[in-house]
Design a protein around this motif. Structure first.
Motif, short mmCIF file in Angstrom:
data_model
loop_
_atom_site.label_atom_id
_atom_site.label_comp_id
_atom_site.label_asym_id
_atom_site.label_seq_id
_atom_site.Cartn_x
_atom_site.Cartn_y
_atom_site.Cartn_z
N ASN A 62 0.81 -1.22 0.00
CA ASN A 62 0.00 0.00 0.00
C ASN A 62 0.85 1.27 0.00
O ASN A 62 0.33 2.36 0.23
N GLY A 63 2.16 1.13 -0.21
CA GLY A 63 3.01 2.30 -0.38
C GLY A 63 3.79 2.76 0.83
O GLY A 63 4.48 3.78 0.77
N GLU A 64 3.68 2.05 1.95
CA GLU A 64 4.47 2.42 3.13
C GLU A 64 5.95 2.17 2.81
O GLU A 64 6.27 1.30 2.01
N THR A 65 6.82 2.95 3.42
CA THR A 65 8.25 2.77 3.15
C THR A 65 8.84 1.64 3.98
O THR A 65 8.36 1.35 5.08
N VAL A 66 9.86 1.02 3.44
CA VAL A 66 10.57 -0.04 4.16
C VAL A 66 11.11 0.52 5.47
O VAL A 66 11.04 -0.12 6.53
N GLN A 67 11.63 1.74 5.42
CA GLN A 67 12.22 2.36 6.61
C GLN A 67 11.21 2.47 7.75
O GLN A 67 11.51 2.12 8.90
N ARG A 68 9.99 2.91 7.46
CA ARG A 68 8.98 3.06 8.51
C ARG A 68 8.46 1.71 9.00
O ARG A 68 8.19 1.53 10.18
N VAL A 69 8.35 0.76 8.10
CA VAL A 69 7.91 -0.58 8.51
C VAL A 69 8.96 -1.24 9.39
O VAL A 69 8.65 -1.77 10.45
N MET A 70 10.20 -1.17 8.97
CA MET A 70 11.28 -1.81 9.73
C MET A 70 11.58 -1.08 11.04
O MET A 70 12.00 -1.69 12.01
N GLY A 71 11.33 0.22 11.07
CA GLY A 71 11.66 1.01 12.25
C GLY A 71 10.60 1.09 13.31
O GLY A 71 10.82 1.65 14.38
N VAL A 72 9.44 0.50 13.06
CA VAL A 72 8.32 0.69 13.99
C VAL A 72 8.63 0.18 15.40
O VAL A 72 8.14 0.74 16.38
N ASN A 73 9.46 -0.83 15.53
CA ASN A 73 9.80 -1.33 16.87
C ASN A 73 10.70 -0.37 17.64
O ASN A 73 10.82 -0.48 18.85
N ALA A 74 11.31 0.58 16.93
CA ALA A 74 12.16 1.59 17.57
C ALA A 74 11.58 2.98 17.32
O ALA A 74 12.32 3.95 17.15
N TRP A 75 10.27 3.10 17.32
CA TRP A 75 9.60 4.35 16.97
C TRP A 75 10.02 5.52 17.86
O TRP A 75 10.04 6.66 17.41
#
Length: 148
Positions: A62-75
């Motif tokens: 749906n267009g979310e970036t890899v960076q935001r998906v991968m970084g969510v645990n360290a938000w």
């Protein structure tokens, strides 16, 4: 680890009822990208591999970036989430671990700065529903398919 049973097959009515809640959440006013971050983060906190796999893929599709998906645990440490998203991710954590101290007044007050009561209710529904799915997935050892 192998799956214990197929919830969709063995308890179709229960699964369909949970699916109705999921549909209400998906049709809410909460942006789809934030919905997926909620699902990925809660699934990670609950160690639900199936849901992490599914919602990570959906977010990326749906267009979310890899960076935001991968970084969510360290938000908390990552610079690429808005204050509006951060309070939701903190809410996800407090609801997922609700037995520790409930939803704090500080988080609720911050939510009220960004969301109205209807939206807060929608966030509660989204977080509660993914937590239910996670618990069912973990209990039944639901396994994601291995990508080739």
């Amino acid at each position: 680890m192998s799956a214990r049973f197929n919830l969709m097959k063995e308890n179709a009515e229960v699964y369909a009822t949970l699916g109705k809640l999921d549909t209400l959440g998906r049709e809410s006013s909460i942006p789809k990208d934030l919905q997926e971050l909620i699902k990925i983060y809660a699934s990670s906190l609950n160690h639900c591999a199936f849901c992490i796999d599914m919602h990570t893929k959906e977010a990326l599709e749906n267009g979310e970036t890899v960076q935001r998906v991968m970084g969510v645990n360290a938000w908390r440490e990552a610079p690429f989430y808005t204050d509006k998203e951060r309070v939701v991710l903190e809410l996800v954590e407090e609801v997922t671990f609700i037995h520790q101290h409930g939803v704090s007044d500080a988080v609720y007050s911050e939510l009220e700065k960004h969301y109205g009561e209807k939206e807060i209710g929608e966030l509660y529904l989204l977080i509660t529903t993914i937590n239910a799915y996670n618990r069912l997935g973990v209990m039944s050892r639901l396994q994601p398919k291995v990508d080739k």
